[in-house]
Scaffold this motif. Structure first.
Motif, mmCIF file in Angstrom:
data_model
loop_
_atom_site.group_PDB
_atom_site.id
_atom_site.type_symbol
_atom_site.label_atom_id
_atom_site.label_comp_id
_atom_site.label_asym_id
_atom_site.label_seq_id
_atom_site.Cartn_x
_atom_site.Cartn_y
_atom_site.Cartn_z
ATOM 1 N N TRP A 9 0.834 -1.195 0.000
ATOM 2 C CA TRP A 9 0.000 0.000 0.000
ATOM 3 C C TRP A 9 0.872 1.250 0.000
ATOM 4 C CZ3 TRP A 9 -5.159 -0.074 -0.651
ATOM 5 C CH2 TRP A 9 -5.807 -1.299 -0.478
ATOM 6 N N LYS A 11 0.647 5.532 0.523
ATOM 7 C CA LYS A 11 -0.165 6.660 0.973
ATOM 8 C C LYS A 11 -0.076 7.788 -0.047
ATOM 9 C CE LYS A 11 -0.196 8.005 5.358
ATOM 10 N NZ LYS A 11 0.102 8.726 6.614
ATOM 11 N N SER A 15 -2.296 13.298 1.309
ATOM 12 C CA SER A 15 -2.908 12.931 2.580
ATOM 13 C C SER A 15 -2.240 13.673 3.734
ATOM 14 C CB SER A 15 -2.781 11.425 2.828
ATOM 15 O OG SER A 15 -3.549 10.714 1.904
ATOM 16 N N CYS A 20 -6.235 10.263 5.384
ATOM 17 C CA CYS A 20 -5.206 9.476 4.715
ATOM 18 C C CYS A 20 -5.830 8.435 3.790
ATOM 19 C CB CYS A 20 -4.318 8.773 5.732
ATOM 20 S SG CYS A 20 -3.519 9.923 6.857
ATOM 21 N N GLU A 22 -4.804 5.377 0.941
ATOM 22 C CA GLU A 22 -3.744 4.533 0.424
ATOM 23 C C GLU A 22 -4.254 3.789 -0.799
ATOM 24 O OE1 GLU A 22 -1.150 3.230 4.258
ATOM 25 O OE2 GLU A 22 -3.057 2.186 3.997
ATOM 26 N N ARG A 33 -8.073 2.469 0.149
ATOM 27 C CA ARG A 33 -8.573 2.282 1.512
ATOM 28 C C ARG A 33 -8.198 3.472 2.386
ATOM 29 N NH1 ARG A 33 -4.420 -2.198 4.158
ATOM 30 N NH2 ARG A 33 -2.633 -0.784 4.318
ATOM 31 N N ASP A 34 -8.845 3.555 3.522
ATOM 32 C CA ASP A 34 -8.545 4.545 4.557
ATOM 33 C C ASP A 34 -7.404 3.981 5.393
ATOM 34 O OD1 ASP A 34 -8.461 6.183 6.801
ATOM 35 O OD2 ASP A 34 -10.618 6.173 7.117
ATOM 36 N N SER A 35 -6.285 4.685 5.455
ATOM 37 C CA SER A 35 -5.123 4.166 6.175
ATOM 38 C C SER A 35 -5.372 4.036 7.671
ATOM 39 C CB SER A 35 -3.897 5.042 5.926
ATOM 40 O OG SER A 35 -4.084 6.335 6.473
ATOM 41 N N LYS A 36 -6.348 4.765 8.191
ATOM 42 C CA LYS A 36 -6.672 4.658 9.620
ATOM 43 C C LYS A 36 -7.493 3.409 9.925
ATOM 44 C CE LYS A 36 -8.502 8.791 9.710
ATOM 45 N NZ LYS A 36 -8.390 9.058 8.295
ATOM 46 N N PRO A 38 -7.096 -0.017 8.167
ATOM 47 C CA PRO A 38 -6.553 -0.941 7.169
ATOM 48 C C PRO A 38 -7.324 -2.249 7.033
ATOM 49 C CG PRO A 38 -5.072 -0.751 9.044
ATOM 50 C CD PRO A 38 -6.148 0.265 9.230
#
Length: 66
Positions: A9, A11, A15, A20, A22, A33-36, A38
């Motif tokens: 992944w 980022k 972001s 964030c 990715e 996806r939302d990095s917060k 995963p």
């Protein structure tokens, strides 16, 4: 259709700590996806859809408001 095994992944350069995003590629598909979160949902695009999506963001036809 099974979700591809997205790995590696990356980022977004745009972001920050509040938002964030990715992206990863697997089996010819692009995952976002939302990095917060995963383990959460992954939005999946084929190459044509990804090109249209990013073009819409770049040219302003696709905005968060509409």
């Amino acid at each position: 259709m099974a979700t591809p095994a997205f790995t590696n992944w990356h980022k977004s350069n745009h972001s920050d700590d509040a938002g964030c995003v990715e992206v990863a590629e697997a089996d010819g598909l692009i995952g976002v996806r939302d990095s917060k979160d995963p383990g959460g949902p992954i939005l999946t695009f084929n190459r044509h859809e990804w090109t249209a999506f990013t073009a819409g963001i770049t040219d302003g036809t696709l905005t968060p408001e509409g």
